[in-house]
Design a protein around this motif. Structure first.
Motif, PDB file in Angstrom:
ATOM      1  N   GLN A 163       2.494  43.488  62.026  1.00 29.28           N
ATOM      2  CA  GLN A 163       1.176  44.055  62.289  1.00 29.28           C
ATOM      3  C   GLN A 163       0.647  43.563  63.623  1.00 29.28           C
ATOM      4  O   GLN A 163       1.240  42.692  64.254  1.00 29.28           O
ATOM      5  CB  GLN A 163       0.206  43.654  61.170  1.00 29.28           C
ATOM      6  N   ASN A 164      -0.466  44.146  64.051  1.00 25.63           N
ATOM      7  CA  ASN A 164      -1.069  43.797  65.335  1.00 25.63           C
ATOM      8  C   ASN A 164      -2.386  43.054  65.166  1.00 25.63           C
ATOM      9  O   ASN A 164      -3.274  43.137  66.016  1.00 25.63           O
ATOM     10  CB  ASN A 164      -1.307  45.064  66.175  1.00 25.63           C
ATOM     11  N   GLU A 165      -2.542  42.325  64.076  1.00 20.88           N
ATOM     12  CA  GLU A 165      -3.766  41.579  63.855  1.00 20.88           C
ATOM     13  C   GLU A 165      -3.461  40.325  63.045  1.00 20.88           C
ATOM     14  O   GLU A 165      -2.424  40.229  62.383  1.00 20.88           O
ATOM     15  CB  GLU A 165      -4.801  42.433  63.123  1.00 20.88           C
ATOM     16  N   ALA A 166      -4.379  39.365  63.127  1.00 21.50           N
ATOM     17  CA  ALA A 166      -4.329  38.163  62.306  1.00 21.50           C
ATOM     18  C   ALA A 166      -5.753  37.901  61.839  1.00 21.50           C
ATOM     19  O   ALA A 166      -6.703  38.038  62.611  1.00 21.50           O
ATOM     20  CB  ALA A 166      -3.803  36.980  63.105  1.00 21.50           C
ATOM     21  N   TYR A 167      -5.928  37.536  60.578  1.00 22.24           N
ATOM     22  CA  TYR A 167      -7.280  37.331  60.077  1.00 22.24           C
ATOM     23  C   TYR A 167      -7.266  36.450  58.835  1.00 22.24           C
ATOM     24  O   TYR A 167      -6.229  36.236  58.193  1.00 22.24           O
ATOM     25  CB  TYR A 167      -7.959  38.663  59.744  1.00 22.24           C
ATOM     26  N   TYR A 168      -8.476  35.931  58.510  1.00 20.45           N
ATOM     27  CA  TYR A 168      -8.704  35.212  57.260  1.00 20.45           C
ATOM     28  C   TYR A 168      -9.697  36.003  56.432  1.00 20.45           C
ATOM     29  O   TYR A 168     -10.746  36.423  56.937  1.00 20.45           O
ATOM     30  CB  TYR A 168      -9.261  33.810  57.521  1.00 20.45           C
ATOM     31  N   SER A 169      -9.394  36.231  55.172  1.00 16.35           N
ATOM     32  CA  SER A 169     -10.277  36.937  54.248  1.00 16.35           C
ATOM     33  C   SER A 169     -10.922  35.931  53.300  1.00 16.35           C
ATOM     34  O   SER A 169     -10.240  35.390  52.412  1.00 16.35           O
ATOM     35  CB  SER A 169      -9.501  37.979  53.440  1.00 16.35           C
ATOM     36  N   PRO A 170     -12.230  35.646  53.459  1.00  9.80           N
ATOM     37  CA  PRO A 170     -12.896  34.746  52.507  1.00  9.80           C
ATOM     38  C   PRO A 170     -12.880  35.292  51.074  1.00  9.80           C
ATOM     39  O   PRO A 170     -12.813  34.517  50.115  1.00  9.80           O
ATOM     40  CB  PRO A 170     -14.325  34.656  53.044  1.00  9.80           C
ATOM     41  N   HIS A 195      -5.562  28.734  63.986  1.00  7.21           N
ATOM     42  CA  HIS A 195      -6.868  29.362  64.188  1.00  7.21           C
ATOM     43  C   HIS A 195      -7.379  29.923  62.860  1.00  7.21           C
ATOM     44  O   HIS A 195      -8.524  29.692  62.465  1.00  7.21           O
ATOM     45  CB  HIS A 195      -6.743  30.471  65.238  1.00  7.21           C
ATOM     46  N   GLU A 196      -6.523  30.650  62.161  1.00  7.29           N
ATOM     47  CA  GLU A 196      -6.932  31.250  60.891  1.00  7.29           C
ATOM     48  C   GLU A 196      -7.083  30.200  59.793  1.00  7.29           C
ATOM     49  O   GLU A 196      -7.976  30.304  58.944  1.00  7.29           O
ATOM     50  CB  GLU A 196      -5.932  32.331  60.467  1.00  7.29           C
ATOM     51  N   LEU A 197      -6.230  29.172  59.791  1.00  2.00           N
ATOM     52  CA  LEU A 197      -6.378  28.102  58.806  1.00  2.00           C
ATOM     53  C   LEU A 197      -7.697  27.351  59.008  1.00  2.00           C
ATOM     54  O   LEU A 197      -8.338  26.943  58.035  1.00  2.00           O
ATOM     55  CB  LEU A 197      -5.198  27.130  58.890  1.00  2.00           C
ATOM     56  N   LYS A 311     -16.339  39.732  53.599  1.00  2.00           N
ATOM     57  CA  LYS A 311     -15.899  39.980  54.959  1.00  2.00           C
ATOM     58  C   LYS A 311     -14.566  39.298  55.225  1.00  2.00           C
ATOM     59  O   LYS A 311     -13.991  38.639  54.368  1.00  2.00           O
ATOM     60  CB  LYS A 311     -16.950  39.459  55.956  1.00  2.00           C
ATOM     61  N   ARG A 312     -14.111  39.396  56.462  1.00  5.71           N
ATOM     62  CA  ARG A 312     -12.955  38.642  56.884  1.00  5.71           C
ATOM     63  C   ARG A 312     -13.234  38.104  58.291  1.00  5.71           C
ATOM     64  O   ARG A 312     -14.066  38.639  59.021  1.00  5.71           O
ATOM     65  CB  ARG A 312     -11.685  39.491  56.875  1.00  5.71           C
ATOM     66  N   VAL A 313     -12.539  37.067  58.652  1.00 12.26           N
ATOM     67  CA  VAL A 313     -12.739  36.431  59.949  1.00 12.26           C
ATOM     68  C   VAL A 313     -11.432  36.464  60.706  1.00 12.26           C
ATOM     69  O   VAL A 313     -10.395  36.096  60.183  1.00 12.26           O
ATOM     70  CB  VAL A 313     -13.186  34.966  59.763  1.00 12.26           C
ATOM     71  N   GLU A 314     -11.486  36.946  61.955  1.00  6.46           N
ATOM     72  CA  GLU A 314     -10.263  37.089  62.742  1.00  6.46           C
ATOM     73  C   GLU A 314     -10.159  35.992  63.792  1.00  6.46           C
ATOM     74  O   GLU A 314     -11.122  35.330  64.106  1.00  6.46           O
ATOM     75  CB  GLU A 314     -10.221  38.455  63.412  1.00  6.46           C
TER      76      GLU A 314
END
Length: 314
Positions: A163-170, A195-197, A311-314
């Motif tokens: 994929q072309n993204e990285a994110y964290y989903s709370p 970064h995501e951790l 939400k999610r945080v990228e």
């Protein structure tokens, strides 16, 4: 003295010179700037302010050890919190009393500063502490161990997709990353992963930075900018700890720097707050038991679901 303003002005000056303060300017040394008095590293925000590894000491410390400051040398500021006791008051401003009628006290943290000099500016003294070198040969293996240990302790799910993204989903307490082979080098992959951790440490069962409404994830908000700064500081610091030095990434483009400049100019407390939060996140990920100031870091013991965030945080 407006200490918040002085700290922010220093960081802004670095950014305007196209220097990213949280990308350490040195390599091969994990301890960075340390106190000559006891050999302990300074906190993250003070690492940014000092900007040079090695031993630092005050004018009086140098003098008491029989040395003297080199003519023309300039000191640098380091900051710390001093706790002052005060009577706790209720919502109406009235002093609270305990069962014995005595005032209930609380600690009021006040930001303070003092000035220090680098050992290079001190004549008549020699360094007391040898530099700590990272084991670069096992940096990737160590990174994998940290990620595995933290995800297990925090019950964090980590997924990889092309994929072309990285994110964290709370909401799901999940980190989604591109495949390792999509990155040009290991440092790029682990920089993104950490970064995501770092974002994930904000979950309500951990350091609870997000709150119940997850407003931190709204792009463009002040909360979003602060949380992104926390995550970026966290990732850069962990990479440095591991000896995984990286080339500048897309996040360190001119637009990226201008974004931080706008955010910091709008909130002079942001960098101090973000660095403090990042430090707690780093030590949670690395499973360190104490913060730089000796405060205990919460242990990960809570179990259960992660409902409530949206939400999610990228």
């Amino acid at each position: 003295m407006d200490i918040y303003g002085a700290v922010t002005d220093r960081i802004i000056a670095e950014l305007e010179s196209e220097v990213i303060p949280w990308e350490r300017p040195w390599v091969g040394v994990t301890s960075g700037a340390i106190r000559r008095s006891n050999g302990r590293p300074y906190s993250l925000i003070n690492q940014f302010l000092l900007g040079k590894p090695g031993e630092w000491l005050t004018f009086n410390q140098c003098k008491n050890e029989g040395g003297h400051i080199r003519k023309g040398a300039k000191s640098k500021m380091v900051i710390f919190w001093r706790i002052y006791p005060r009577e706790k008051k209720d919502a109406n401003g009235q002093p609270l009393k305990d069962a014995k009628g005595m005032p209930v006290m609380e600690g009021l943290p006040i930001l303070r500063y003092y000035n220090v000099f680098h050992m290079d500016d001190c004549e008549g003294l020699v360094p007391k502490y040898a530099a700590q070198l990272p084991n670069t040969a096992s940096s990737v293996e160590k990174a994998e161990e940290i990620i595995s240990d933290y995800s297990y302790r925090s019950k964090l799910t980590i997924e990889h997709h092309r994929q072309n993204e990285a994110y964290y989903s709370p909401r799901s307490h999940l980190v989604s990353l591109p495949m390792l082979e999509q990155f040009e080098n290991a440092a790029g992959y682990y920089g993104t992963a950490f970064h995501e951790l770092t974002h994930s440490t904000g979950h309500k069962t951990l350091l609870n930075r997000f709150g119940d409404n997850a407003a931190v994830a709204e792009f463009g908000s002040d909360c979003y900018s602060r949380e992104e700064l926390v995550a970026e500081i966290g990732a850069c610091s962990i990479l440095h700890e591991l000896g995984l030095e990286s080339h500048k990434s897309f996040r360190n483009s001119a637009a990226y720097i201008q974004g931080w400049l706008r955010a910091l100019k709008n909130d002079k407390r942001m960098i101090v707050s973000a660095a403090s939060r990042a430090e707690k996140a780093i030590r949670l990920i690395l499973n360190h038991k104490e913060d730089q100031d000796g405060s205990p870091i919460p242990r990960i013991t809570r179990t259960g679901g992660h409902e409530g965030e949206s939400k999610r945080v990228e």
